[in-house]
Write an enzyme that holds these catalytic residues in place. Structure first.
Site, PDB file in Angstrom:
ATOM      1  N   ASP A  36       0.809  -1.336  -0.143  1.00  0.00           N
ATOM      2  CA  ASP A  36      -0.063   0.105   0.050  1.00  0.00           C
ATOM      3  C   ASP A  36       0.893   1.127   0.028  1.00  0.00           C
ATOM      4  O   ASP A  36       0.510   2.143  -0.688  1.00  0.00           O
ATOM      5  CB  ASP A  36      -1.053   0.043   1.252  1.00  0.00           C
ATOM      6  CG  ASP A  36      -2.160  -0.821   1.089  1.00  0.00           C
ATOM      7  OD1 ASP A  36      -1.968  -1.852   0.220  1.00  0.00           O
ATOM      8  OD2 ASP A  36      -3.104  -0.527   1.519  1.00  0.00           O
ATOM      9  N   GLU A  75      -6.679   4.689  -0.363  1.00  0.00           N
ATOM     10  CA  GLU A  75      -6.001   5.226   0.810  1.00  0.00           C
ATOM     11  C   GLU A  75      -5.997   6.833   0.634  1.00  0.00           C
ATOM     12  O   GLU A  75      -5.211   6.977  -0.478  1.00  0.00           O
ATOM     13  CB  GLU A  75      -5.154   4.249   1.475  1.00  0.00           C
ATOM     14  CG  GLU A  75      -5.699   3.083   2.127  1.00  0.00           C
ATOM     15  CD  GLU A  75      -4.666   2.225   2.545  1.00  0.00           C
ATOM     16  OE1 GLU A  75      -5.149   1.504   3.522  1.00  0.00           O
ATOM     17  OE2 GLU A  75      -3.391   2.703   2.610  1.00  0.00           O
ATOM     18  N   SER A  83      -5.229   5.240   5.282  1.00  0.00           N
ATOM     19  CA  SER A  83      -4.121   4.035   5.570  1.00  0.00           C
ATOM     20  C   SER A  83      -4.350   4.172   7.199  1.00  0.00           C
ATOM     21  O   SER A  83      -4.768   5.132   7.801  1.00  0.00           O
ATOM     22  CB  SER A  83      -2.840   4.749   5.325  1.00  0.00           C
ATOM     23  OG  SER A  83      -1.683   4.256   6.249  1.00  0.00           O
ATOM     24  N   CYS A  96       4.888  -2.232   8.490  1.00  0.00           N
ATOM     25  CA  CYS A  96       5.243  -0.883   9.027  1.00  0.00           C
ATOM     26  C   CYS A  96       5.058  -0.770  10.335  1.00  0.00           C
ATOM     27  O   CYS A  96       3.839  -1.229  10.979  1.00  0.00           O
ATOM     28  CB  CYS A  96       4.578   0.207   8.204  1.00  0.00           C
ATOM     29  SG  CYS A  96       5.098   0.142   6.448  1.00  0.00           S
ATOM     30  N   CYS A 138       0.999  -8.312   5.124  1.00  0.00           N
ATOM     31  CA  CYS A 138       0.662  -6.639   5.085  1.00  0.00           C
ATOM     32  C   CYS A 138      -1.148  -6.585   4.460  1.00  0.00           C
ATOM     33  O   CYS A 138      -1.573  -7.657   4.275  1.00  0.00           O
ATOM     34  CB  CYS A 138       1.385  -6.143   3.734  1.00  0.00           C
ATOM     35  SG  CYS A 138       3.095  -5.964   4.651  1.00  0.00           S
ATOM     36  N   ASP A 139      -1.150  -5.360   4.249  1.00  0.00           N
ATOM     37  CA  ASP A 139      -2.633  -4.663   4.369  1.00  0.00           C
ATOM     38  C   ASP A 139      -3.922  -5.950   3.945  1.00  0.00           C
ATOM     39  O   ASP A 139      -4.589  -6.201   4.591  1.00  0.00           O
ATOM     40  CB  ASP A 139      -2.762  -3.449   3.664  1.00  0.00           C
ATOM     41  CG  ASP A 139      -1.811  -2.423   4.242  1.00  0.00           C
ATOM     42  OD1 ASP A 139      -0.724  -2.823   4.632  1.00  0.00           O
ATOM     43  OD2 ASP A 139      -2.336  -1.472   4.593  1.00  0.00           O
ATOM     44  N   LYS A 140      -4.040  -5.902   2.537  1.00  0.00           N
ATOM     45  CA  LYS A 140      -4.998  -6.530   1.921  1.00  0.00           C
ATOM     46  C   LYS A 140      -4.758  -8.381   1.863  1.00  0.00           C
ATOM     47  O   LYS A 140      -5.833  -9.123   1.879  1.00  0.00           O
ATOM     48  CB  LYS A 140      -5.231  -6.378   0.792  1.00  0.00           C
ATOM     49  CG  LYS A 140      -5.608  -4.996   0.214  1.00  0.00           C
ATOM     50  CD  LYS A 140      -6.513  -4.462   1.268  1.00  0.00           C
ATOM     51  CE  LYS A 140      -6.387  -2.812   1.939  1.00  0.00           C
ATOM     52  NZ  LYS A 140      -5.116  -2.684   2.200  1.00  0.00           N
TER      53      LYS A 140
END
Length: 547
Positions: A73, A437, A463, A186, A114-116
């Site tokens: 992202d 985002e 985010s 992160c 990570c995100d998705k």
């Protein structure tokens, strides 16, 4: 897939890859590896995968690895690529379903970070409902710049500081070099770490999954233990839907509120619950927020990082504090093969400043709030733990933009003034398409020194690193004719987080006149997956799942 005379050709094909008869007699475990060379949180997942496979073999199983895509992202931010980030969640879930249905594994270990990728894998596990366990690659350590702990959000916000003359480009270069010191998701309680922590809270990952730093040997040991544990789950027939019950989702939302997680968790938990045949909605998030206090003050809203949370006792310590007031169901099952009550029996809060005691919280309410009103009839989501106290009630004039780029240019070129509300629309799941985002514009507002003077609302999303008065997921979205499409330059918008309201101060008659002039929706992207997605995706209030 392997048993009986009729499956001799199948076994022959396995033997072409070097598998022995002994390996083919054992439980076959699909190992979904999301490693790639474009995501810092995934660059080391091959090492995690090898540890998982070692654990599977130690416990008497045969691991079979396959690959899974992933989007970073941060790297996709503020260009066309971000439109494909949320879209990738569905592709990830679908591709794992395809692999596990075409090759009927006895169980799955899903290696993510990570995100998705995390929610996509959780969705797949619950859709397939075969024994499964989630293993993450762990959070990144914080960096250091001029004696202060920093992370990637520090760099995003520094761009605005350079634009406003508060930082030099030379200092920005120095910050850029040190903010992300190595592999991992992160370093703050952004979306990736939020979802990895909630994987623990919902019971589908072992303790430590969300908080053990990526670079620690403890992370490798956890991966081996997860590989061993999948064999127990297979032998005992414990499936994801036995774990991810309605009570487990309530537990996860409670932990979400205590941690001050990303607003994206709302989208993802609703979508994951849908796959589990469990119904949760935005009102449930807000009801739990009002009764569960915020126990942690983590980046971006506070000073602490994931490494601090881990050292303080991690998610078990947070859950132990919540259990003191009866805020969790302790009888739910976990992938450890034990009820939550036993998992928490030996947990300890080792730093009451990082994880506050339940009777001394950072805030009496949880980290997220859901606002309703004539501007968001189906709701909008704000990370209230990252909003300055003086901004929780705000009224300002609308500055209207039909894309993220238009808004960011206005912010960086000093065209946004105090007491204004930046409205970014046609960036929802359908309108984007892909619900980008908005970290770049929100970070620019911070960097320009306007975070206590300007609000931002959007039918897109943020985010987990966003802070300030930023309200996303405004539903219905503009592309579906939602009221956000009717806002005009200079309209007054009233936001009241304590009262959970967001309203456009325009008469219903005037709004109806404006509605008659709306154009028919047409996707901004004219070919490929994004077009199909735009026609199939549901509202953000429904988790942006595909119909």
């Amino acid at each position: 897939m392997l048993k009986g005379v009729k499956k001799a050709p199948h076994r022959s094909l396995f033997k072409a890859m070097g598998y022995t008869d002994e390996e083919l007699k054992r439980p076959i475990v699909g190992v979904a590896n999301a490693a790639n060379e474009i995501i810092p949180g995934h660059i080391h997942l091959d090492q995690i995968t090898e540890a998982v496979k070692a654990g599977v073999r130690m416990a008497g199983g045969t691991p079979i690895e396959f690959s899974v895509i992933g989007v970073c992202d941060g790297i996709a931010m503020h260009h066309e690529g971000m439109k494909y980030s949320l879209m990738s969640r569905e592709v990830i879930a679908d591709s794992i379903e395809i692999m596990a249905m075409a090759h009927p594994f006895d169980g799955l270990v899903l290696i993510t970070n990570c995100d998705k990728i995390v929610p996509g894998m959780l969705m797949a596990a619950l859709r397939l409902n075969i024994p499964s366990i989630i293993v993450s690659g762990g959070p990144m350590l914080s960096g250091e710049f001029m004696g202060k702990a920093v992370d990637v959000i520090s760099v995003f916000e520094a761009v605005g500081e350079v634009a406003s003359g508060r930082m030099t480009e030379e200092d920005l270069k120095c910050l850029e070099d040190v903010a992300c010191p190595g592999c991992g998701s992160c370093a703050g309680m952004f979306t990736a770490n939020s979802m990895n922590c909630l994987s623990e809270a919902i019971g589908l990952a072992l303790p430590g999954n969300g908080t053990i730093p990526a670079v620690m040997a403890e992370r490798i040991r956890l991966a081996k233990e997860s590989g061993m544990q999948i064999i127990e789950l297979i032998e005992r027939g414990i499936r994801p839907r036995d774990i991810a019950t309605f009570s487990a989702f309530k537990n996860a939302i409670s932990v979400d509120m205590a941690l001050g997680c990303s607003t994206n968790t709302v989208l993802h938990l609703i979508a994951i619950a849908h796959e589990a045949k469990v119904v949760i909605d935005l009102k449930m998030f807000d009801e739990i927020s009002k009764s569960v206090p915020q126990l942690c003050s983590l980046r971006p809203g506070g000073p602490h990082f994931l490494q601090d949370l881990h050292a303080a006792g991690g998610i078990p310590a947070v859950m132990m504090e919540l259990s003191k007031e009866g805020l969790l169901d302790l009888d739910v099952m976990t992938v450890g093969g034990r009820p939550l009550r036993e998992v928490l029996a030996h947990s300890e809060n080792r730093n009451p400043e990082v994880i506050r005691h339940i009777d001394r919280p950072y805030n009496k309410e949880g980290g997220l709030a859901v606002l309703f009103g004539n501007l968001a009839p189906e709701g909008g989501v704000v990370k209230q733990s990252a909003v300055a106290e003086e901004m929780k009630v705000f009224m300002g004039k609308a500055r209207v933009f039909n894309s993220e780029e238009e808004a960011t240019n206005a912010i960086l070129n000093k065209r946004i003034n105090p007491k204004e509300v930046v409205v970014i629309r046609y960036e929802g799941p359908r309108g984007g398409p892909g619900m980008r985002e908005m970290l770049t514009p929100t970070a620019a507002i911070i960097g320009m020194g306007l975070d206590k003077e300007v609000a931002l609302i959007t039918d897109g999303r943020f985010s987990g690193g966003t802070r300030g008065l930023a309200i996303g997921h405004v539903s219905p979205e503009a592309a579906s004719g939602g009221p956000i499409a009717l806002v005009r330059e200079g309209d007054v918008i009233e936001i009241n987080i304590p009262e959970r309201s967001i309203n456009l101060m325009v008469s219903e008659e005037e709004m109806e006149r404006r509605r008659l002039g709306l154009k028919t929706f047409s996707p901004k992207i004219k070919e490929g997956y994004a077009v199909r997605y735009a026609h199939l995706v549901s509202s953000a209030s429904k988790g942006a799942i595909l119909k």
